[in-house]
Design a protein around this motif. Structure first.
Motif, PDB file in Angstrom:
ATOM      1  N   ASN A 184       5.229  29.244   7.280  1.00  0.00           N
ATOM      2  CA  ASN A 184       5.781  29.651   5.987  1.00  0.00           C
ATOM      3  C   ASN A 184       4.687  29.479   4.941  1.00  0.00           C
ATOM      4  OD1 ASN A 184       5.984  27.031   4.605  1.00  0.00           O
ATOM      5  ND2 ASN A 184       7.638  26.589   6.032  1.00  0.00           N
ATOM      6  N   SER A 185       4.822  30.186   3.843  1.00  0.00           N
ATOM      7  CA  SER A 185       3.721  30.257   2.875  1.00  0.00           C
ATOM      8  C   SER A 185       3.313  28.897   2.324  1.00  0.00           C
ATOM      9  CB  SER A 185       4.056  31.222   1.738  1.00  0.00           C
ATOM     10  OG  SER A 185       5.207  30.794   1.049  1.00  0.00           O
ATOM     11  N   ASN A 186       4.265  28.005   2.034  1.00  0.00           N
ATOM     12  CA  ASN A 186       3.910  26.702   1.470  1.00  0.00           C
ATOM     13  C   ASN A 186       3.095  25.859   2.439  1.00  0.00           C
ATOM     14  OD1 ASN A 186       5.113  27.102  -1.033  1.00  0.00           O
ATOM     15  ND2 ASN A 186       7.090  26.362  -0.330  1.00  0.00           N
ATOM     16  N   ALA A 187       3.539  25.802   3.680  1.00  0.00           N
ATOM     17  CA  ALA A 187       2.825  24.996   4.674  1.00  0.00           C
ATOM     18  C   ALA A 187       1.444  25.582   4.952  1.00  0.00           C
ATOM     19  CB  ALA A 187       3.625  24.917   5.971  1.00  0.00           C
ATOM     20  N   LEU A 188       1.362  26.882   5.105  1.00  0.00           N
ATOM     21  CA  LEU A 188       0.076  27.519   5.398  1.00  0.00           C
ATOM     22  C   LEU A 188      -0.893  27.364   4.239  1.00  0.00           C
ATOM     23  CD1 LEU A 188       1.360  30.731   7.218  1.00  0.00           C
ATOM     24  CD2 LEU A 188       0.537  28.601   8.248  1.00  0.00           C
ATOM     25  N   LYS A 189      -0.400  27.495   3.005  1.00  0.00           N
ATOM     26  CA  LYS A 189      -1.264  27.302   1.822  1.00  0.00           C
ATOM     27  C   LYS A 189      -1.780  25.866   1.756  1.00  0.00           C
ATOM     28  CE  LYS A 189       0.853  30.828  -1.051  1.00  0.00           C
ATOM     29  NZ  LYS A 189       1.737  31.080  -2.192  1.00  0.00           N
ATOM     30  N   TYR A 190      -0.916  24.907   2.111  1.00  0.00           N
ATOM     31  CA  TYR A 190      -1.329  23.508   2.106  1.00  0.00           C
ATOM     32  C   TYR A 190      -2.529  23.307   3.025  1.00  0.00           C
ATOM     33  CZ  TYR A 190      -1.511  18.601   3.306  1.00  0.00           C
ATOM     34  OH  TYR A 190      -1.962  17.338   3.551  1.00  0.00           O
ATOM     35  N   TYR A 191      -2.412  23.774   4.267  1.00  0.00           N
ATOM     36  CA  TYR A 191      -3.511  23.599   5.213  1.00  0.00           C
ATOM     37  C   TYR A 191      -4.750  24.383   4.798  1.00  0.00           C
ATOM     38  CZ  TYR A 191      -0.698  20.891   8.451  1.00  0.00           C
ATOM     39  OH  TYR A 191       0.046  19.890   9.024  1.00  0.00           O
ATOM     40  N   GLU A 192      -4.574  25.558   4.231  1.00  0.00           N
ATOM     41  CA  GLU A 192      -5.734  26.320   3.760  1.00  0.00           C
ATOM     42  C   GLU A 192      -6.447  25.573   2.640  1.00  0.00           C
ATOM     43  OE1 GLU A 192      -5.073  30.973   4.579  1.00  0.00           O
ATOM     44  OE2 GLU A 192      -3.594  30.100   3.200  1.00  0.00           O
ATOM     45  N   ARG A 193      -5.681  24.952   1.735  1.00  0.00           N
ATOM     46  CA  ARG A 193      -6.295  24.141   0.664  1.00  0.00           C
ATOM     47  C   ARG A 193      -7.083  22.976   1.246  1.00  0.00           C
ATOM     48  NH1 ARG A 193      -1.201  24.447  -1.975  1.00  0.00           N
ATOM     49  NH2 ARG A 193      -0.815  22.321  -1.328  1.00  0.00           N
ATOM     50  N   GLU A 194      -6.646  22.455   2.390  1.00  0.00           N
ATOM     51  CA  GLU A 194      -7.332  21.342   3.050  1.00  0.00           C
ATOM     52  C   GLU A 194      -8.530  21.808   3.872  1.00  0.00           C
ATOM     53  OE1 GLU A 194      -6.704  18.034   2.669  1.00  0.00           O
ATOM     54  OE2 GLU A 194      -5.287  18.670   1.121  1.00  0.00           O
ATOM     55  N   GLY A 195      -8.806  23.119   3.878  1.00  0.00           N
ATOM     56  CA  GLY A 195      -9.979  23.640   4.575  1.00  0.00           C
ATOM     57  C   GLY A 195      -9.717  24.169   5.970  1.00  0.00           C
ATOM     58  N   PHE A 196      -8.450  24.260   6.367  1.00  0.00           N
ATOM     59  CA  PHE A 196      -8.108  24.780   7.681  1.00  0.00           C
ATOM     60  C   PHE A 196      -8.170  26.302   7.687  1.00  0.00           C
ATOM     61  CE2 PHE A 196      -6.635  20.556   8.162  1.00  0.00           C
ATOM     62  CZ  PHE A 196      -6.513  20.298   9.523  1.00  0.00           C
ATOM     63  N   SER A 197      -8.472  26.874   8.849  1.00  0.00           N
ATOM     64  CA  SER A 197      -8.499  28.317   9.068  1.00  0.00           C
ATOM     65  C   SER A 197      -7.575  28.653  10.223  1.00  0.00           C
ATOM     66  CB  SER A 197      -9.912  28.786   9.429  1.00  0.00           C
ATOM     67  OG  SER A 197     -10.821  28.471   8.406  1.00  0.00           O
ATOM     68  N   LEU A 215       0.833  -1.201   0.000  1.00  0.00           N
ATOM     69  CA  LEU A 215       0.000   0.000   0.000  1.00  0.00           C
ATOM     70  C   LEU A 215       0.870   1.255   0.000  1.00  0.00           C
ATOM     71  CD1 LEU A 215      -2.849   1.227   0.162  1.00  0.00           C
ATOM     72  CD2 LEU A 215      -2.637   1.104   2.647  1.00  0.00           C
ATOM     73  N   LEU A 216       1.926   1.250   0.762  1.00  0.00           N
ATOM     74  CA  LEU A 216       2.836   2.388   0.820  1.00  0.00           C
ATOM     75  C   LEU A 216       3.418   2.703  -0.555  1.00  0.00           C
ATOM     76  CD1 LEU A 216       4.470   4.439   2.505  1.00  0.00           C
ATOM     77  CD2 LEU A 216       6.161   2.642   2.846  1.00  0.00           C
ATOM     78  N   HIS A 217       3.821   1.695  -1.299  1.00  0.00           N
ATOM     79  CA  HIS A 217       4.421   1.906  -2.620  1.00  0.00           C
ATOM     80  C   HIS A 217       3.403   2.380  -3.650  1.00  0.00           C
ATOM     81  CE1 HIS A 217       8.354   0.651  -1.425  1.00  0.00           C
ATOM     82  NE2 HIS A 217       7.874  -0.479  -0.921  1.00  0.00           N
ATOM     83  N   ARG A 218       2.128   2.122  -3.435  1.00  0.00           N
ATOM     84  CA  ARG A 218       1.091   2.587  -4.359  1.00  0.00           C
ATOM     85  C   ARG A 218       0.675   4.032  -4.086  1.00  0.00           C
ATOM     86  NH1 ARG A 218      -3.787  -0.913  -4.239  1.00  0.00           N
ATOM     87  NH2 ARG A 218      -3.037  -1.704  -2.262  1.00  0.00           N
ATOM     88  N   CYS A 219       1.025   4.548  -2.906  1.00  0.00           N
ATOM     89  CA  CYS A 219       0.641   5.912  -2.540  1.00  0.00           C
ATOM     90  C   CYS A 219       1.584   6.925  -3.176  1.00  0.00           C
ATOM     91  CB  CYS A 219       0.694   6.089  -1.025  1.00  0.00           C
ATOM     92  SG  CYS A 219      -0.517   5.111  -0.144  1.00  0.00           S
ATOM     93  N   SER A 220       1.019   8.038  -3.606  1.00  0.00           N
ATOM     94  CA  SER A 220       1.880   9.100  -4.105  1.00  0.00           C
ATOM     95  C   SER A 220       2.539   9.787  -2.916  1.00  0.00           C
ATOM     96  CB  SER A 220       1.063  10.101  -4.926  1.00  0.00           C
ATOM     97  OG  SER A 220       0.035  10.648  -4.135  1.00  0.00           O
ATOM     98  N   PRO A 221       3.751  10.270  -3.098  1.00  0.00           N
ATOM     99  CA  PRO A 221       4.448  10.885  -1.966  1.00  0.00           C
ATOM    100  C   PRO A 221       3.800  12.195  -1.547  1.00  0.00           C
ATOM    101  CG  PRO A 221       5.751  11.068  -3.968  1.00  0.00           C
ATOM    102  CD  PRO A 221       4.540  10.234  -4.299  1.00  0.00           C
ATOM    103  N   PHE A 222       3.913  12.501  -0.282  1.00  0.00           N
ATOM    104  CA  PHE A 222       3.413  13.752   0.274  1.00  0.00           C
ATOM    105  C   PHE A 222       4.233  14.900  -0.298  1.00  0.00           C
ATOM    106  CE2 PHE A 222       3.702  17.126   3.412  1.00  0.00           C
ATOM    107  CZ  PHE A 222       2.379  17.361   3.697  1.00  0.00           C
ATOM    108  N   ASP A 223       3.571  15.950  -0.775  1.00  0.00           N
ATOM    109  CA  ASP A 223       4.279  17.125  -1.262  1.00  0.00           C
ATOM    110  C   ASP A 223       3.444  18.364  -1.016  1.00  0.00           C
ATOM    111  OD1 ASP A 223       5.918  18.973  -2.433  1.00  0.00           O
ATOM    112  OD2 ASP A 223       5.680  18.199  -4.465  1.00  0.00           O
ATOM    113  N   CYS A 224       3.893  19.178  -0.053  1.00  0.00           N
ATOM    114  CA  CYS A 224       3.189  20.426   0.233  1.00  0.00           C
ATOM    115  C   CYS A 224       3.975  21.619  -0.270  1.00  0.00           C
ATOM    116  CB  CYS A 224       2.908  20.560   1.733  1.00  0.00           C
ATOM    117  SG  CYS A 224       4.401  20.876   2.695  1.00  0.00           S
ATOM    118  N   GLY A 225       5.090  21.371  -0.970  1.00  0.00           N
ATOM    119  CA  GLY A 225       5.896  22.453  -1.489  1.00  0.00           C
ATOM    120  C   GLY A 225       6.953  22.947  -0.518  1.00  0.00           C
ATOM    121  N   ASP A 226       7.098  22.300   0.623  1.00  0.00           N
ATOM    122  CA  ASP A 226       8.091  22.694   1.620  1.00  0.00           C
ATOM    123  C   ASP A 226       8.999  21.497   1.875  1.00  0.00           C
ATOM    124  OD1 ASP A 226       9.011  22.717   4.595  1.00  0.00           O
ATOM    125  OD2 ASP A 226       8.494  24.814   4.170  1.00  0.00           O
TER     126      ASP A 226
END
Length: 119
Positions: free
Chosen positions: A71-84, A15-26
């Motif tokens: 930092n902008s990449n991490a904050l944008k990632y969470y905002e895209r996920e619906g976080f405030s 299952l791990l090998h079938r998952c795409s790697p995590f990438d939030c830009g940071d």
């Protein structure tokens, strides 16, 4: 029912090998989530969403709170996920945390309201 809304699979190397790697830009965050144990836990948010949708959910859990890198990449990632942001400004957050106003915050408190998944 939970199983009608989600597909939960046992964690395995396959299952791990079938998952795409995590990438939030940071690069620092990507490296943090790159270990095997943390890859498994990155699905926690999705499973939390699914669990909230279950009519049998009686946990009383409504919010997911994260301490996100400031930092902008991490904050944008969470905002895209619906976080405030928990505090609308860094100044308010510093005041609440009794943090020196002149120093930059390393992290920002953010939250996701799970109630939106049931509406």
């Amino acid at each position: 029912m939970l199983l009608d809304e989600c597909t939960l699979k046992p964690y395995s190397e396959e299952l791990l090998h079938r998952c795409s790697p995590f990438d939030c830009g940071d690069a620092d965050l990507n490296d943090f989530f790159a270990t095997d144990s943390l890859r498994y836990s990155r699905n926690l948010m999705g499973k939390s969403y699914c669990f909230t949708l279950d009519a049998g959910n009686k946990t009383g859990c409504r919010f997911i709170v994260v301490d996100a890198y400031n930092n902008s990449n991490a904050l944008k990632y969470y905002e895209r996920e619906g976080f405030s942001f928990l505090f609308s400004t860094e100044s308010q957050e510093k005041e609440y945390l009794a943090y020196e106003q002149e120093k930059p915050l390393n992290t920002r408190l953010m939250y996701f309201d799970l109630i939106v998944l049931t509406a």
